[in-house]
Design a protein around this motif. Structure first.
Motif, PDB file in Angstrom:
ATOM      1  N   TYR A 145      -4.443  -8.384  -1.993  1.00 14.24           N
ATOM      2  CA  TYR A 145      -5.167  -9.260  -2.921  1.00 14.24           C
ATOM      3  C   TYR A 145      -6.668  -9.020  -2.904  1.00 14.24           C
ATOM      4  O   TYR A 145      -7.397  -9.555  -3.735  1.00 14.24           O
ATOM      5  CB  TYR A 145      -4.861 -10.728  -2.612  1.00 14.24           C
ATOM      6  N   ARG A 169       2.660  -6.982   0.915  1.00 11.93           N
ATOM      7  CA  ARG A 169       1.425  -7.757   0.920  1.00 11.93           C
ATOM      8  C   ARG A 169       0.189  -6.942   1.296  1.00 11.93           C
ATOM      9  O   ARG A 169      -0.927  -7.456   1.192  1.00 11.93           O
ATOM     10  CB  ARG A 169       1.548  -8.923   1.901  1.00 11.93           C
ATOM     11  N   ASP A 246       7.935 -10.457   5.309  1.00  9.31           N
ATOM     12  CA  ASP A 246       7.249 -11.494   4.553  1.00  9.31           C
ATOM     13  C   ASP A 246       7.491 -12.884   5.113  1.00  9.31           C
ATOM     14  O   ASP A 246       6.816 -13.816   4.764  1.00  9.31           O
ATOM     15  CB  ASP A 246       7.728 -11.481   3.093  1.00  9.31           C
TER      16      ASP A 246
END
Length: 247
Positions: A145, A169, A246
């Motif tokens: 992100y 991620r 995750d």
């Protein structure tokens, strides 16, 4: 995800927790000590020390402990002297294990490690018996992100990275040991944040085991990791680590 589940499920089923606070602090302090002894006590110029301090602070190691450890390592106050070692061995079902050791008493550590190998159906091996199965490489973990994947790929490869692996991620930038520092510095110069950067080992080829056998190996790994002098345990098991957990 199904592919990574065996090792992860065993961990969950056993209810494995992080090391108790005192033991964790011991390992973190040793890492700081060795980094400061090798590269000096200034984290601004000693990347390994900076990473060790960041990891210690993330695990709530008090700053006074960190400063005292650095002072011991740089000779400002007296303290134990640690040495880095690699231990090699075979676990149940012929699984190869490589252990990173940081100890102030190699005889004590060898006895403790040898006892655990025997107790769990393995054996401590001679130098070179297992290490040839593992490759040393640099690994820099970047949160997805916080970066554009194409930008990261371009910067990393231009700086000399071997590969950029996309996980659920994160992105994992892999480098040779020689190029690790240059790639990391390039990411920093470009303002690309990372959450972990370290030199590590990975087996060149991996073996798969049924869940019952995997659990026996896990028992040995867990016991070895419980020793203060054992910093990291690597195996040649296929545990699905390429699929990031995750949960």
């Amino acid at each position: 995800m199904a592919g990574h589940s065996k090792w992860h499920n065993i961990q969950r089923r056993k209810g494995k927790q992080d090391a108790i606070r005192g033991q964790l602090f011991t390992k973190l302090s040793k890492d700081i000590y060795q980094a400061a002894r090798e590269g000096g006590g200034n984290p601004e110029t000693n990347f390994r020390l900076r990473v060790a301090i960041e990891r210690a602070r993330a695990n709530n190691l008090p700053m006074e402990n960190i400063q005292r450890t650095i002072a011991k390592a740089t000779g400002q106050i007296e303290g134990a002297t640690y040495e880095e070692l690699l231990y090699e061995g075979y676990g149940p079902h012929g699984v190869a294990l490589l252990l990173e050791i940081l100890t102030d008493n190699r005889n004590r550590t060898a006895a403790e490690v040898r006892h655990l190998f025997r107790k769990h159906g393995g054996n401590l091996a001679e130098s070179g018996a297992v290490a040839w199965m593992f490759q040393r490489f640099g690994e820099i973990v970047v949160p997805k992100y916080k970066v554009d994947g194409d930008d990261l790929m371009m910067v990393a490869l231009e700086a000399g990275a071997e590969d950029v692996i996309e996980r659920s991620r994160t992105y994992v930038v892999k480098t040779t040991p020689d190029n690790f520092r240059a790639v990391r510095m390039s990411l920093e110069e470009k303002g690309i944040p990372y959450e972990e950067a370290s030199l590590t080992y990975e087996a060149s080829t991996k073996m798969d085991l049924p869940e019952e056998a995997l659990e026996q190996v896990y028992d040995l790994v867990e016991a070895l990791e419980s020793l203060d002098d054992v910093q990291t345990v690597y195996t040649n098991l296929d545990t699905g680590d390429e699929e990031e957990e995750d949960e």
